[in-house]
Design a protein around this motif. Structure first.
Motif, PDB file in Angstrom:
ATOM      1  N   VAL A   1       0.897  -0.991  -0.036  1.00 63.58           N
ATOM      2  CA  VAL A   1      -0.078   0.113   0.060  1.00 63.58           C
ATOM      3  C   VAL A   1       0.612   1.151   0.084  1.00 63.58           C
ATOM      4  O   VAL A   1       1.676   1.441   0.998  1.00 63.58           O
ATOM      5  N   VAL A   2       0.506   2.073  -0.920  1.00 66.82           N
ATOM      6  CA  VAL A   2       1.397   3.346  -1.129  1.00 66.82           C
ATOM      7  C   VAL A   2       0.449   4.544  -1.152  1.00 66.82           C
ATOM      8  O   VAL A   2      -0.281   4.967  -2.126  1.00 66.82           O
ATOM      9  N   PRO A   3       0.271   5.348   0.236  1.00 68.55           N
ATOM     10  CA  PRO A   3      -0.543   6.665   0.200  1.00 68.55           C
ATOM     11  C   PRO A   3       0.432   7.533  -0.797  1.00 68.55           C
ATOM     12  O   PRO A   3       1.706   7.869  -0.495  1.00 68.55           O
ATOM     13  N   ALA A   4      -0.302   8.529  -1.355  1.00 68.09           N
ATOM     14  CA  ALA A   4       0.483   9.486  -2.138  1.00 68.09           C
ATOM     15  C   ALA A   4      -0.661  10.649  -1.868  1.00 68.09           C
ATOM     16  O   ALA A   4      -1.728  10.832  -2.280  1.00 68.09           O
ATOM     17  N   ARG A   5       0.111  12.131  -1.644  1.00 62.94           N
ATOM     18  CA  ARG A   5      -0.441  13.296  -1.472  1.00 62.94           C
ATOM     19  C   ARG A   5       0.453  14.495  -2.442  1.00 62.94           C
ATOM     20  O   ARG A   5       1.478  14.823  -1.818  1.00 62.94           O
TER      21      ARG A   5
ATOM     22  N   LEU B   1      -4.250   7.610  -4.024  1.00 63.11           N
ATOM     23  CA  LEU B   1      -4.181   9.228  -4.264  1.00 63.11           C
ATOM     24  C   LEU B   1      -5.005   9.908  -3.405  1.00 63.11           C
ATOM     25  O   LEU B   1      -6.243   9.805  -3.671  1.00 63.11           O
ATOM     26  N   ASP B   2      -4.572  10.611  -2.558  1.00 63.87           N
ATOM     27  CA  ASP B   2      -5.476  11.235  -1.290  1.00 63.87           C
ATOM     28  C   ASP B   2      -5.260  12.793  -1.558  1.00 63.87           C
ATOM     29  O   ASP B   2      -4.275  13.353  -1.214  1.00 63.87           O
ATOM     30  N   SER B   3      -6.309  13.425  -1.912  1.00 63.78           N
ATOM     31  CA  SER B   3      -6.593  14.710  -1.862  1.00 63.78           C
ATOM     32  C   SER B   3      -5.377  15.405  -3.003  1.00 63.78           C
ATOM     33  O   SER B   3      -4.700  16.625  -2.586  1.00 63.78           O
ATOM     34  N   CYS B   4      -4.775  14.731  -4.052  1.00 60.10           N
ATOM     35  CA  CYS B   4      -4.070  15.158  -5.044  1.00 60.10           C
ATOM     36  C   CYS B   4      -4.427  16.354  -5.686  1.00 60.10           C
ATOM     37  O   CYS B   4      -5.641  16.326  -6.352  1.00 60.10           O
ATOM     38  N   THR B   5      -3.743  17.355  -5.954  1.00 59.06           N
ATOM     39  CA  THR B   5      -3.873  18.317  -6.942  1.00 59.06           C
ATOM     40  C   THR B   5      -2.997  18.540  -7.770  1.00 59.06           C
ATOM     41  O   THR B   5      -3.063  19.364  -8.824  1.00 59.06           O
ATOM     42  N   ASP B   6      -2.132  17.726  -8.049  1.00 62.71           N
ATOM     43  CA  ASP B   6      -1.116  17.698  -9.083  1.00 62.71           C
ATOM     44  C   ASP B   6      -1.324  16.662  -9.971  1.00 62.71           C
ATOM     45  O   ASP B   6      -2.312  16.014 -10.274  1.00 62.71           O
ATOM     46  N   SER B   7      -0.157  16.347 -10.876  1.00 68.03           N
ATOM     47  CA  SER B   7      -0.485  15.124 -11.842  1.00 68.03           C
ATOM     48  C   SER B   7      -0.270  14.052 -11.498  1.00 68.03           C
ATOM     49  O   SER B   7       0.268  13.021 -12.307  1.00 68.03           O
ATOM     50  N   SER B   8      -0.316  13.562 -10.144  1.00 68.03           N
ATOM     51  CA  SER B   8      -0.098  11.935  -9.762  1.00 68.03           C
ATOM     52  C   SER B   8      -1.083  11.390 -10.427  1.00 68.03           C
ATOM     53  O   SER B   8      -0.696  10.147 -10.506  1.00 68.03           O
TER      54      SER B   8
ATOM     55  N   THR C   1      -9.335   9.240  -3.298  1.00 70.66           N
ATOM     56  CA  THR C   1     -10.002   9.640  -1.966  1.00 70.66           C
ATOM     57  C   THR C   1      -9.646  11.246  -1.672  1.00 70.66           C
ATOM     58  O   THR C   1      -8.582  11.812  -2.279  1.00 70.66           O
ATOM     59  N   ASP C   2     -10.353  11.660  -0.861  1.00 68.06           N
ATOM     60  CA  ASP C   2     -10.228  13.088  -0.455  1.00 68.06           C
ATOM     61  C   ASP C   2     -10.111  13.316   1.323  1.00 68.06           C
ATOM     62  O   ASP C   2     -10.692  14.159   1.871  1.00 68.06           O
ATOM     63  N   PHE C   3      -9.285  12.218   1.580  1.00 62.66           N
ATOM     64  CA  PHE C   3      -9.233  12.405   3.382  1.00 62.66           C
ATOM     65  C   PHE C   3      -8.434  13.269   3.816  1.00 62.66           C
ATOM     66  O   PHE C   3      -8.594  13.685   4.908  1.00 62.66           O
ATOM     67  N   ALA C   4      -7.229  13.508   3.063  1.00 63.71           N
ATOM     68  CA  ALA C   4      -6.089  14.319   3.584  1.00 63.71           C
ATOM     69  C   ALA C   4      -5.602  13.814   4.869  1.00 63.71           C
ATOM     70  O   ALA C   4      -5.454  14.661   5.991  1.00 63.71           O
ATOM     71  N   ASN C   5      -5.557  12.435   5.093  1.00 65.05           N
ATOM     72  CA  ASN C   5      -5.159  11.598   6.232  1.00 65.05           C
ATOM     73  C   ASN C   5      -4.312  10.315   5.963  1.00 65.05           C
ATOM     74  O   ASN C   5      -5.130   9.416   5.400  1.00 65.05           O
ATOM     75  N   VAL C   6      -3.201  10.346   6.349  1.00 64.46           N
ATOM     76  CA  VAL C   6      -2.256   9.125   6.027  1.00 64.46           C
ATOM     77  C   VAL C   6      -2.797   8.127   6.665  1.00 64.46           C
ATOM     78  O   VAL C   6      -3.001   6.844   6.032  1.00 64.46           O
ATOM     79  N   GLY C   7      -3.271   7.990   7.886  1.00 69.31           N
ATOM     80  CA  GLY C   7      -3.752   6.878   8.457  1.00 69.31           C
ATOM     81  C   GLY C   7      -5.146   6.051   7.796  1.00 69.31           C
ATOM     82  O   GLY C   7      -4.985   4.996   7.388  1.00 69.31           O
ATOM     83  N   ARG C   8      -5.802   6.968   7.388  1.00 71.67           N
ATOM     84  CA  ARG C   8      -7.126   6.472   6.857  1.00 71.67           C
ATOM     85  C   ARG C   8      -6.672   6.047   5.245  1.00 71.67           C
ATOM     86  O   ARG C   8      -7.285   5.154   4.749  1.00 71.67           O
TER      87      ARG C   8
END
Length: 230
Positions: free
Chosen positions: A11-15, A45-52, A67-74
């Motif tokens: 699992v790889v979270p990215a913001r 991809l959590d709350s990304c606004t770039d080209s991720s 997602t739009d969590f802006a929360n790495v644990g979630r």
């Protein structure tokens, strides 16, 4: 007795990590290939606004969820849920590994995790090091002085963490913390006296930036190595 690992989930979270995401996913795939087991890589991809998202689309073998969590644990917990491990799979034989999108894992990353599992571990805490040549000279000197061989063993980082799915489920998974979700889950494993292996072999190389996405994260730690150097 513990089951032999038969399947891997990463699992790889990215913001907003477009600058490092491609290299991260390439390194994870190399590590998966070296491990030689069926694997699912989940990018959150959590709350990304770039080209991720555009970068992620060039990795068809990676399962991407937005997602739009802006929360790495979630985000980490969400990634585990969306790995869609087959219902017939033995949770004790599934290894869950996590890293971060601003990091590059070595090719032997997962084989080190699996070695620990083969020796009976239910969880693994691996080392993380910054990109030293990107640190300013003063912080680099402090890092080298305070991190002799073995100094990073046992330090908990979500960028180099692994555990059996059975252990993960037994303690309720990642809590929805904005930071420290990695330390929290290992703390709960220790409370249950789960066997945890630790090693500084095959460390994950992570960003040397001094301003991070969250308060009290690794970037703040690096900044604090030499506060007057900033």
């Amino acid at each position: 007795m513990t089951a032999t690992i038969e399947r891997i989930v990463v699992v790889v979270p990215a913001r907003d990590e477009a600058g490092t995401l491609s290299r991260c996913l390439e390194s994870v795939q190399d590590a998966v290939d070296r491990a030689g087991l069926p694997a699912t890589v989940v990018l959150v991809l959590d709350s990304c606004t770039d080209s991720s998202a555009e970068i992620a689309a060039t990795f068809p073998e990676v399962r991407v969820t937005t997602t739009d969590f802006a929360n790495v644990g979630r985000s980490r917990a969400w990634g585990v849920t969306h790995a869609r491990v087959p219902a017939e799979a033995d949770p004790d034989a599934v290894w869950l590994a996590t890293t971060d999108a601003d990091s590059v894992v070595p090719v032997g990353w997962l084989t080190e995790h699996l070695r620990a599992a083969e020796e009976g571990a239910h969880a693994f805490v691996g080392a993380v090091v910054p990109v030293l040549h990107e640190l300013d000279p003063e912080r680099r000197r402090v890092w080298m002085r305070t991190h002799p061989p073995g100094a990073t063993v046992g330090h908990v980082h979500g960028a180099n963490l692994g555990l059996r799915l059975s252990a993960y489920t037994a303690i309720g998974g990642f809590t929805f913390l904005e930071t420290g979700e990695d330390v929290d889950i290992v703390g709960r494993l220790r409370e249950r006296q789960v066997r945890i292996a630790a090693s500084d072999a095959h460390p994950v190389v992570t960003s040397s930036r001094l301003t991070g996405r969250v308060h009290d994260g690794y970037a703040q730690y690096l900044a604090g190595l030499a506060p007057t150097a900033s």
